[in-house]
Write an enzyme that holds these catalytic residues in place. Structure first.
Site, PDB file in Angstrom:
ATOM      1  N   TYR A   1       0.830  -1.216   0.000  1.00  0.00           N
ATOM      2  CA  TYR A   1       0.000   0.000   0.000  1.00  0.00           C
ATOM      3  C   TYR A   1       0.865   1.267   0.000  1.00  0.00           C
ATOM      4  O   TYR A   1       0.394   2.341  -0.338  1.00  0.00           O
ATOM      5  CB  TYR A   1      -0.942   0.033   1.210  1.00  0.00           C
ATOM      6  CG  TYR A   1      -2.013  -1.043   1.204  1.00  0.00           C
ATOM      7  CD1 TYR A   1      -2.189  -1.875   0.111  1.00  0.00           C
ATOM      8  CD2 TYR A   1      -2.853  -1.213   2.289  1.00  0.00           C
ATOM      9  CE1 TYR A   1      -3.154  -2.867   0.104  1.00  0.00           C
ATOM     10  CE2 TYR A   1      -3.828  -2.192   2.297  1.00  0.00           C
ATOM     11  CZ  TYR A   1      -3.971  -3.029   1.205  1.00  0.00           C
ATOM     12  OH  TYR A   1      -4.940  -4.008   1.207  1.00  0.00           O
TER      13      TYR A   1
ATOM     14  N   LYS B   1       3.542 -15.334   2.800  1.00  0.00           N
ATOM     15  CA  LYS B   1       3.424 -16.099   1.549  1.00  0.00           C
ATOM     16  C   LYS B   1       4.853 -16.404   1.096  1.00  0.00           C
ATOM     17  O   LYS B   1       5.296 -15.997   0.008  1.00  0.00           O
ATOM     18  CB  LYS B   1       2.653 -15.233   0.530  1.00  0.00           C
ATOM     19  CG  LYS B   1       2.285 -15.925  -0.753  1.00  0.00           C
ATOM     20  CD  LYS B   1       1.181 -16.950  -0.614  1.00  0.00           C
ATOM     21  CE  LYS B   1       0.935 -17.659  -1.938  1.00  0.00           C
ATOM     22  NZ  LYS B   1       0.163 -18.904  -1.781  1.00  0.00           N
TER      23      LYS B   1
ATOM     24  N   ASP C   1      -5.123  -6.671   6.115  1.00  0.00           N
ATOM     25  CA  ASP C   1      -6.317  -5.950   5.695  1.00  0.00           C
ATOM     26  C   ASP C   1      -7.414  -6.960   5.340  1.00  0.00           C
ATOM     27  O   ASP C   1      -8.561  -6.872   5.804  1.00  0.00           O
ATOM     28  CB  ASP C   1      -5.948  -5.098   4.466  1.00  0.00           C
ATOM     29  CG  ASP C   1      -7.050  -4.135   4.070  1.00  0.00           C
ATOM     30  OD1 ASP C   1      -8.039  -4.022   4.818  1.00  0.00           O
ATOM     31  OD2 ASP C   1      -6.921  -3.495   3.005  1.00  0.00           O
TER      32      ASP C   1
END
Ligand code: NAD
Length: 359
Positions: A142, A191, A247
């Site tokens: 972001y 991940k 989020d």
């Protein structure tokens, strides 16, 4: 005690829900002999309309100089087509960065009175849902460079995902310290089978683990975590994860507890000045109808008292009042079920105030 609170009502249902939270704070101040003063701050779509900027510098300054910030929500379809750097949400990102709040803490806890509102099977809910997602807030994708360029006659968009070791370390420490205060189980979500930033994340978490021997650290891939949250949420105590994963997972976690309208969050950094808000957005579909659930914002105000103002008793007083109103069967539309009494935003606020009792 005197405290100055910067108040951002924002857009959509923001003004309605924040007004109820301020009335609750007013009554708490009377009961406990505190003086809360308020500084109005424009942020989001309303600031774009008024100042041509989602968060003018002097507004950010007011927040930084306050003892804490209470926020409703920002954004809405009216500002969907403004350029990226002018979007209402940019104000929120700049506020978080300007306040230096790098940790967002979202409890996912089921209120027993609302167990029916969970979309999960009763057999899963009965095992209990009570965990916290500690989300990194001012780094990652972001906050990376965003651009759309033309290549070989077509548009190509690039979003940069970047994390430094020190950014990971400071949020990791919040994760471990939060787990120490709870059931001492920390699940680090990433991940790492695909992303370099996740491999660094995992490495830092394991290095830190040596400093917190009382905390049991586990790793989980984000896609598996999304499944486990609905399959068996009782397994989690504290989840620590990066910005975008947090989020998404925290919205999922909010759904399994019943309603997005019930959940507060705190964002904290190195100082006591925190940012407190409900986790939901500005809900433009129900704005101005006096039907929004103000409880998430009221509980955000309670979190502010507990974590930034050291007023645990006052925070308990608010949480107990919310619980009493739910016990009495009052519900806003989003948490309504057969046999309950449906109330609007203002009435829910008034009921909470009536039930505020000094312990
Ligand atoms: P949303 O959270 O605003 O709404 C999702 C759904 O939940 C809607 O059906 C809404 O009516 C309902 N809902 C949300 N809060 C509720 C409440 N307190 N009581 C009852 N029902 C409630 O998400 P969205 O529709 O995706 O986003 C709307 C706008 O909010 C967008 O512009 C988005 O960018 C913005 N947004 C802002 C924030 C923030 O300010 N922190 C967070 C998320 C989204």
């Amino acid at each position: 005690m005197n405290r100055n609170i910067a108040v951002i009502r924002g857009d959509g249902i923001g003004p309605e829900i924040v007004n109820q939270a301020l009335l609750v704070l007013k009554r708490v101040a009377e009961l406990y002999g505190h003086t809360f003063t308020y500084t109005d701050v424009d942020m989001g779509g309303c600031a774009i309309d008024k100042w041509g900027d989602p968060l003018p510098q002097e507004m950010l300054q007011k927040c930084i100089e306050s003892d804490s910030v209470l926020l409703g929500a920002v954004g809405g379809p009216k500002w969907n087509d403004v350029p990226g750097h002018m979007r209402p949400e940019k104000g929120l990102l700049r506020l978080r960065a300007g306040m230096g709040v790098y940790s967002n803490n979202r409890p996912a806890k089921i209120w027993p009175q609302l167990a029916d509102a969970s979309p999960l099977k009763e057999s899963i809910v009965q095992k209990g849902i009570d965990f916290i997602i500690v989300r990194e807030l001012i780094g990652g994708i972001y906050f990376g460079k965003h651009e759309t360029v033309e290549e070989n006659g077509e548009a190509v968009s690039i979003d940069e995902l970047r994390y430094t070791e020190s950014e990971i370390e400071r949020i990791g420490r919040i994760g471990f310290e939060t787990a120490q205060k709870r059931n001492k189980k920390l699940c680090s979500v990433e991940k790492s089978n695909v992303l370099d930033s996740s491999r660094l994340w995992k490495k830092v978490m394991h290095r830190l683990a040596a400093e917190y021997p009382d905390v049991e650290l586990s790793d989980m891939l984000v896609d598996n975590c999304a499944m486990q949250i609905v399959k068996d949420p009782s397994q989690f105590d504290v989840i620590v994860t990066e910005n975008m994963f947090g989020d998404i997972l925290s919205d999922e976690a909010s759904m399994i507890t019943g309603s997005i309208g019930m959940i507060p969050s705190s964002s904290l950094g190195a100082t006591g000045c925190g940012l407190y808000e409900p986790i939901h957005g500005s809900a433009p579909d129900i704005a101005g109808k006096d039907i929004a659930n103000p409880i998430g914002t009221v509980l955000a105000a309670a979190m502010m008292l507990r974590y930034s103002f050291d007023m645990a008793e006052e925070a308990d007083c608010i949480e107990n009042a919310v619980s009493a109103v739910l016990d009495a069967g009052y519900r806003t539309g989003d948490i309504f079920s057969e046999g309950c009494k449906k109330v609007g935003c203002t009435e829910m606020g008034s009921l909470i105030i009536e039930n505020l009792k000094k312990g």
